[in-house]
Motif scaffolding. Structure first.
Motif, PDB file in Angstrom:
ATOM      1  N   UNK B  95       0.954  -1.320   0.123  1.00 39.53           N
ATOM      2  CA  UNK B  95      -0.132   0.189   0.049  1.00 39.53           C
ATOM      3  C   UNK B  95       0.872   1.324  -0.062  1.00 39.53           C
ATOM      4  N   UNK B  96       0.194   2.354  -0.583  1.00 42.47           N
ATOM      5  CA  UNK B  96       1.104   3.483  -1.033  1.00 42.47           C
ATOM      6  C   UNK B  96       0.202   4.783  -0.483  1.00 42.47           C
ATOM      7  N   UNK B 122      -7.115  -1.633  -5.319  1.00 36.45           N
ATOM      8  CA  UNK B 122      -6.446  -0.406  -5.047  1.00 36.45           C
ATOM      9  C   UNK B 122      -5.347  -0.607  -3.992  1.00 36.45           C
ATOM     10  N   UNK B 123      -4.356   0.027  -4.401  1.00 33.58           N
ATOM     11  CA  UNK B 123      -2.988   0.145  -3.508  1.00 33.58           C
ATOM     12  C   UNK B 123      -2.746   1.512  -3.002  1.00 33.58           C
ATOM     13  N   UNK B 124      -3.209   2.471  -3.962  1.00 31.79           N
ATOM     14  CA  UNK B 124      -2.624   3.950  -3.771  1.00 31.79           C
ATOM     15  C   UNK B 124      -3.702   5.039  -3.279  1.00 31.79           C
ATOM     16  N   UNK B 297      -6.219  -3.264   6.563  1.00 32.30           N
ATOM     17  CA  UNK B 297      -6.156  -3.671   5.174  1.00 32.30           C
ATOM     18  C   UNK B 297      -7.282  -3.402   4.085  1.00 32.30           C
ATOM     19  N   UNK B 298      -7.433  -1.908   4.363  1.00 33.65           N
ATOM     20  CA  UNK B 298      -8.269  -1.455   3.054  1.00 33.65           C
ATOM     21  C   UNK B 298      -7.456  -0.003   2.701  1.00 33.65           C
ATOM     22  N   UNK B 299      -8.061   0.374   1.558  1.00 33.19           N
ATOM     23  CA  UNK B 299      -7.396   1.465   0.899  1.00 33.19           C
ATOM     24  C   UNK B 299      -8.617   2.465   0.736  1.00 33.19           C
TER      25      UNK B 299
END
Lengths: 339, 339, 339, 339
Positions: B95-96, B122-124, B297-299
């Motif tokens: 994640x970023x 999604x990671x960002x 653990x969410x974005x």
């Protein structure tokens, strides 16, 4: 301790205020962990510790303080339990953040002052959180700068939508005006020497037997006169404000702000409903500053002396309510530890 | 990961913004630790890591991301380095939190969007921190409540005391108006379809060659018209404000407040000198929310699509500055990942 | 008289206040003309009458009142001369606008009350011009509407940049607080029953011998408590404000407003320098309302009773200043003429 | 004429605006009398003259102007009748206060300009009453002082609760924006060179066929850019505001003020319902200043040229509404009479 190890904290008391501090330490504060909790009610203690890695639950405050990993203590139990908790912390040399009041009366507060003075170093910060509110901090900074000359008067406003059942005249002083007492002493750097209370015909919204609102007046060692409008059943919201009148200017904090709305024939905005919303940042900042100072090995913020002086002024205030006359505040000699 | 283990973060870039994020993660944020840092300048990287237990220093962003204990990445390097850093993070599934801009232009931003879309999750989160400012949050909440009906117009003000040397017309759009672009899209939930720029005779305080102030106009898919007064050499302070005009009411955030002072023949108060003071809370809140969501653990927050759409609107804005005419914003199709 | 014939007015006293009223009647007020003027100084009287068609100059007030075309009297001579002027006007049955104070002390004011009561009809309006200020009028209207329930407290602020040479403690009450005394009685519709005065350490800017600022407290027949911050050497400008605290809401008038300026690192605006600027509209409105009522054959506005009650409260205020204790206000019985 | 003889005024048009001016001249203004009235409807004229000593009623404007005791003319008839009334006044050399618009279109306004220029002296003041509003006057004074450097932009807000039936897009410009056109020219001392109109999706509260709100943009000879939010069905009240952005500061007038109320969970105050309440003082001041200047034998205030230039800008505004494009304002050469 390493500044990279979180500060392990024993929280004494897990009622409303204690539970909120546990939440804060666990999810908001940097560099802290809840290492132990204590509550007379073992279920409540266990519930408070649940889900926090390595946090143990106790019914005895001293046992919680002795738990592994405890570096400091946050006292959030009812006022009458504070003296014993502080004594236990003193025995272990643990730094303490003690919710206000320090103790419920001036005599017991003075015993705490004397005990800490015997230790020869400060361990306790008292939870007068208004000193950590951004507005009050900016006001203090302005007064200390001398830009407005000497401060001559303070005008306080302290309004609350409604009192809980069972609220008494004495609680108006001990639970509410105690904040203006501390803020007055802190902003001015003076002691309060006398209190008067003027009582208008009560509001129809005041519960039977409660004289609400009241106008509470302080005199100080510096010759300042400070007035507080205390109105605890105003209905419309929570408002805490202070205007400092100096020789060359005045400054006011506490005006509501935020969104400015035009609608329905009116301009303006909403009033915060309670102290939780109004002082949320101040509570967070108070605890963070305490954790930071403790990790640095220092003690800052309101002292036991501040807790004692507030208790003495409250006692005078309750006397002034009853007699309708000016009541003098009598303070013991100030130990050298508190300058 | 256990919710009690601090999130280990690799910070890429240790210049002014990166160093400030390291300070924040280390001393303000709850539940986070700086596990690694990377900077092209090895001395600067070492200096940034100094004094943080277990934090390693690197010159290669990918090496920092591969360091032990790294759970997430905060990208604070210059914009042109973002695409490579994001690609490296995608390769590791980390994640970023990526400082704005996502990338310096729409074409590269679209590549990032497509790469993330291929990952299928999604990671960002992009660093549009105004979405975490209390005032904007309350404005958003009010607009979403529908209390004022549909929003018809937005009036933005964006004032800065002075531009740094070398500031260009294009930077007025890419570095400054980009915030109004994001806020407009977020508050309205609409895309920007066209940009106009009107240029008055510049202020005598504007550096030679810089057309300051400017009036920047947006049209949206919802038919709203939004104007931004952009004035980057106003001299008197930093002011960011927004008024939303709805069918039945308006709401404004960004009026200065705080202490109200009477002195020297004037009432009023001070204006914040810069974005650091004005948005300090927003930066803190942005990072805390990102850490909290990541540990769950969410974005959440602004997405790569938001970064891409802002880049596309900026490109139209720069065209509109040059031509003096309305410039249409052209967007690629929106991948399903971004709803 | 025809409503189209201007009201012919004899102005008694042509000093600063009288000259200003002559200017007002001649160039601002509708439906009035200055028919005669009187001043002990014949040159000053002649100068005041110069250039006004048909205006005669006198040294004897009674002669001015007897001049052709005189329908009403405006008394603007020094306070000690008021009783004689009022007696002369009563003898001719002429309506009077009498500048405050009605007379310099309660005993003489009571004689005027009794003389008017013997006439059996009101002739006198006393010049408490704050009752004609837009802000106070709106506050009065709100309180009378009952929207906020019963009024419980009033907070007054009365600030002035500096006192003229020779200003005394007693003048703080008689010349300054007298306005708060009248406003309190008028807003609440109650009499003042007692006055306390609290005296902080004076400002360094206060002239030697003057205890400035002071906190003046009123008790009323309705059980309200009212406080006035009186600060006559505040340096920064002229501020008169009042907040009324009701059972369900508060309302405040007197905040400075007008242009909101951002410049030099500050937001805000200018403070009016003095009462002339602050209450210009109130003076104009007071005189216009008096002229209009007089032409209709009625008498409205503050009565001789209001003038007497203010004088009695001032006497208690001066006693309270001297003794430091609560001073009761003693009023004679209220003649039926004043309801 | 003697400065002590009231100015005898013929009021042309006794509809809503005319009747209000008759009331004002008769009961508010100093030094004026209504000597004659004219209205196409003889009953309405007679009703307007009733009860005013020596006031005659007419159906022909020229006859009213020829009535005994007429020294000046106030034109408050519908716009299409203005040119004829002005021509009649010119023939008699009578000073005129002409309600806006000077005439309904630029061509006829130019004929009036040329006719007055042939007279070789100004007779007409046009009724742009905002120039007499205290807030705008203070703003003008500040801009003229140069304290904020050169003015770069103006932001206008013009909001109204609702439009009357039959209101059209063109009327948004001709009846509403015409005020911002005049204020812009007056504050800046520049001509408007072009108008753009941006049209968001209309409010659901806008009547069918009316594009409300609109964003109207002006360019000026001085290179300033000015925007006006025009929102005539905002529902919540009447708001007219203006912020001037200078090189070193900004200044805003038109924020609501007056009583600050805390009640029902909200702080704030009421919004004026309409232009009558908002600009009552400006109307009074405009007429008083006109009467004063006329009695001194001078003509001041907005000129026929101002009326013509506003008409030309309105014509460009209506074109810009229709085409969606920038519309240039074309002005004839300025006669020497208007500097």
């Amino acid at each position: 301790m390493s500044t990279d190890t979180p500060l392990g904290i024993a929280v004494i008391g897990t009622g409303r205020m204690g539970a909120d501090h546990i939440r804060r330490l666990h999810t908001v504060t940097n560099g802290a962990r809840v290492a132990a909790v204590a509550d007379l009610d073992p279920d409540r203690a266990a519930h408070a510790a649940h889900g926090i890695d390595g946090c143990t639950a106790h019914t005895d405050p001293a046992a919680a303080m002795a738990a592994p990993g405890v570096d400091a203590v946050l006292v959030a139990s009812p006022g009458p339990a504070h003296e014993a908790a502080l004594t236990a912390a003193f025995a272990r040399g643990l730094p303490v953040l003690c919710e206000k009041p320090l103790t419920p009366d001036a005599a017991s507060a003075l015993r705490v002052v004397e005990a800490e003075a015997r230790l020869g170093r400060r361990l306790v910060q008292v939870g007068f959180m208004r000193r950590y509110d951004t507005g009050y901090l900016r006001l203090k900074e302005l007064l200390d700068s001398g830009a407005h000359g000497r401060t001559l008067m303070l005008h306080h406003r302290h309004r609350n939508p409604a009192t809980p059942p069972g609220f008494t005249d004495a609680m108006l002083i001990n639970d509410s005006v105690v904040h203006e007492i501390d803020v007055t002493r802190w902003l001015l750097g003076e002691e309060i020497t006398a209190v008067h209370v003027l009582r208008p015909t009560p509001s129809g919204a005041a519960p039977a037997g409660l004289g609400d609102p009241q106008l509470v007046l302080f005199e100080t060692t510096g010759g300042q006169i400070c007035d507080t409008e205390l109105f605890q059943n105003c209905g419309f919201g929570y408002q805490v404000a202070c205007e400092a009148v100096g020789e060359r200017g005045t400054a006011r904090t506490g005006d509501d702000h935020g969104l400015l709305v035009n609608a329905d024939g009116r301009w303006g905005g909403t009033i915060t409903p309670g102290y939780v919303e109004r002082f949320a940042d101040a509570y967070d900042r108070q605890v963070q500053r305490w954790v930071d100072a403790t990790r640095r090995g220092t003690v800052e913020g309101p002292s036991c002396w501040d807790g004692y002086a507030a208790a003495a002024a409250c006692e005078a205030g309750v006397r002034a309510q009853t007699t309708g006359a000016r009541a003098a505040v009598e303070l013991a000699g100030r130990p050298g530890l508190y300058r």
